[in-house]
Scaffold this motif. Structure first.
Motif, PDB file in Angstrom:
ATOM      1  N   LEU A 145      14.730  36.067  54.950  1.00  0.00           N
ATOM      2  CA  LEU A 145      13.283  35.956  55.092  1.00  0.00           C
ATOM      3  C   LEU A 145      13.024  34.730  55.963  1.00  0.00           C
ATOM      4  O   LEU A 145      12.856  33.630  55.475  1.00  0.00           O
ATOM      5  N   ASP A 146      13.009  34.940  57.284  1.00  0.00           N
ATOM      6  CA  ASP A 146      12.865  33.826  58.217  1.00  0.00           C
ATOM      7  C   ASP A 146      11.456  33.250  58.210  1.00  0.00           C
ATOM      8  O   ASP A 146      11.262  32.061  58.488  1.00  0.00           O
ATOM      9  N   THR A 147      10.477  34.077  57.924  1.00  0.00           N
ATOM     10  CA  THR A 147       9.076  33.674  57.946  1.00  0.00           C
ATOM     11  C   THR A 147       8.290  34.753  57.235  1.00  0.00           C
ATOM     12  O   THR A 147       8.822  35.824  56.919  1.00  0.00           O
ATOM     13  N   VAL A 148       7.009  34.488  56.966  1.00  0.00           N
ATOM     14  CA  VAL A 148       6.137  35.529  56.424  1.00  0.00           C
ATOM     15  C   VAL A 148       5.064  35.902  57.443  1.00  0.00           C
ATOM     16  O   VAL A 148       4.126  36.633  57.129  1.00  0.00           O
ATOM     17  N   SER A 183      17.122  31.753  55.326  1.00  0.00           N
ATOM     18  CA  SER A 183      16.076  31.640  56.348  1.00  0.00           C
ATOM     19  C   SER A 183      16.566  30.854  57.554  1.00  0.00           C
ATOM     20  O   SER A 183      17.095  29.747  57.412  1.00  0.00           O
ATOM     21  N   MET A 184      16.358  31.434  58.717  1.00  0.00           N
ATOM     22  CA  MET A 184      16.715  30.805  59.986  1.00  0.00           C
ATOM     23  C   MET A 184      15.537  29.999  60.512  1.00  0.00           C
ATOM     24  O   MET A 184      14.415  30.498  60.625  1.00  0.00           O
ATOM     25  N   PHE A 185      15.805  28.740  60.847  1.00  0.00           N
ATOM     26  CA  PHE A 185      14.800  27.899  61.491  1.00  0.00           C
ATOM     27  C   PHE A 185      15.318  27.480  62.861  1.00  0.00           C
ATOM     28  O   PHE A 185      16.476  27.082  62.997  1.00  0.00           O
ATOM     29  N   TYR A 222      19.143  27.476  57.497  1.00  0.00           N
ATOM     30  CA  TYR A 222      20.163  27.229  58.517  1.00  0.00           C
ATOM     31  C   TYR A 222      19.532  27.311  59.890  1.00  0.00           C
ATOM     32  O   TYR A 222      18.344  27.614  60.035  1.00  0.00           O
ATOM     33  N   THR A 223      20.349  26.994  60.896  1.00  0.00           N
ATOM     34  CA  THR A 223      19.864  27.072  62.263  1.00  0.00           C
ATOM     35  C   THR A 223      20.953  27.670  63.144  1.00  0.00           C
ATOM     36  O   THR A 223      22.016  28.073  62.652  1.00  0.00           O
ATOM     37  N   ILE A 224      20.692  27.740  64.417  1.00  0.00           N
ATOM     38  CA  ILE A 224      21.623  28.367  65.360  1.00  0.00           C
ATOM     39  C   ILE A 224      22.972  27.649  65.317  1.00  0.00           C
ATOM     40  O   ILE A 224      23.038  26.419  65.339  1.00  0.00           O
ATOM     41  N   ASP A 225      24.044  28.434  65.303  1.00  0.00           N
ATOM     42  CA  ASP A 225      25.391  27.862  65.286  1.00  0.00           C
ATOM     43  C   ASP A 225      26.187  28.247  66.527  1.00  0.00           C
ATOM     44  O   ASP A 225      27.046  27.503  66.967  1.00  0.00           O
ATOM     45  N   ARG A 226      25.911  29.432  67.070  1.00  0.00           N
ATOM     46  CA  ARG A 226      26.644  29.927  68.237  1.00  0.00           C
ATOM     47  C   ARG A 226      25.666  30.266  69.364  1.00  0.00           C
ATOM     48  O   ARG A 226      24.457  30.233  69.195  1.00  0.00           O
ATOM     49  N   GLU A 227      26.235  30.633  70.494  1.00  0.00           N
ATOM     50  CA  GLU A 227      25.404  31.032  71.631  1.00  0.00           C
ATOM     51  C   GLU A 227      24.532  32.217  71.241  1.00  0.00           C
ATOM     52  O   GLU A 227      24.952  33.113  70.518  1.00  0.00           O
TER      53      GLU A 227
END
Length: 259
Positions: A145-148, A183-185, A222-227
């Motif tokens: 659930l990245d956002t609502v 959730s990805m930020f 979490y956030t971006i880890d790879r390309e």
């Protein structure tokens, strides 16, 4: 173009930022990706660029490959912390998902009873009774659930079919706490110049209110880890993720951040 296409049906073990030594179970074909989301940050790239031609692995193939790998790990190591359903798309889309979960739990109990079984899912099939029941059996039911914000979901998560975030939220509530929200930020702009920063109060506070209603046993931010396939995206900072974790913990919700 960013592409991490995983072997199928078993890959790894790999070291997961969130889960430790993880043996991957990929229920999608090994030669491409398809998913009910087409996230602009997905390490596997866009759906259109990696259409698979191979068939889905069958329940029997998954069970046999998993048992073979677990025997090998029992003899030679390493000992897995977790058996993780992930890979080249949405694992719960497999028509034999529920049966595969039963097989996996049986094999886990036989070879590594201390290991956890985890599923990383975007929650688009939790309305299906058999998927819901299977996810309730495992140790770590990890739902995205990245956002609502519906507009943000269409811009960043890019559902490939009808997606009703309110229906997803109600489905998450139905687990009565037996889930982990993931959730990805991220920050920056898309390659077309649209701002995608969801670390601000505009996005975080409504999301936080909904997470409180869902009442998961844990939240993983979490956030971006790879390309990423959209190369203009940027990582959220440690400070921004820590702020979100602090808000969750203040609300009495266990939380962790992966940078």
């Amino acid at each position: 173009m960013a592409t991490v296409i995983y072997p199928s049906p078993i890959f790894g073990p790999v070291h997961s930022r969130r889960l430790g030594v993880s043996l991957g179970i990929n229920l999608l074909p090994a030669d491409g990706k398809f998913c009910t989301f087409d996230c602009i940050y997905c390490e596997c790239g866009y759906n259109k660029d990696h259409r698979p031609h191979a068939k889905l692995p069958s329940r029997k193939e998954v069970c046999e490959a998993l048992e073979k790998k677990l025997k090998e790990m029992q003899e030679n190591g390493p000992e897995p912390n977790v058996l993780t359903f992930a890979g080249n798309g949405e694992p719960t889309s497999h028509p034999e998902f529920a049966g595969i979960i039963d097989d996996t739990l049986m094999l886990r109990d036989r070879y590594f009873p201390e290991a956890k079984v985890s599923v990383l899912s975007n929650a688009t099939f939790i309305h299906k009774p058999e998927v819901f029941a299977a996810l309730n059996k495992i140790d770590n039911n990890i739902l995205k659930l990245d956002t609502v914000d519906s507009d943000y979901i269409r811009l960043v998560d890019c559902p490939t079919g009808h997606y009703d975030v309110n229906r997803i939220i109600e489905g998450m509530k139905a687990f009565h706490g037996n889930l982990i929200v993931q959730s990805m930020f991220l920050k920056g702009k898309t390659e077309t110049g649209v701002d995608v920063d969801n670390t601000t109060d505009r996005y975080v506070l409504p999301w936080l209110d909904v997470v409180k209603e869902i009442a998961p046993r844990q939240v993983m931010v979490y956030t971006i880890d790879r390309e990423t396939p959209d190369h203009a995206l940027q990582k959220a900072t440690h400070e921004e993720l820590d702020r979100i974790v602090a808000l969750l913990e203040k609300a009495g919700i266990k939380a962790s951040a992966s940078y």
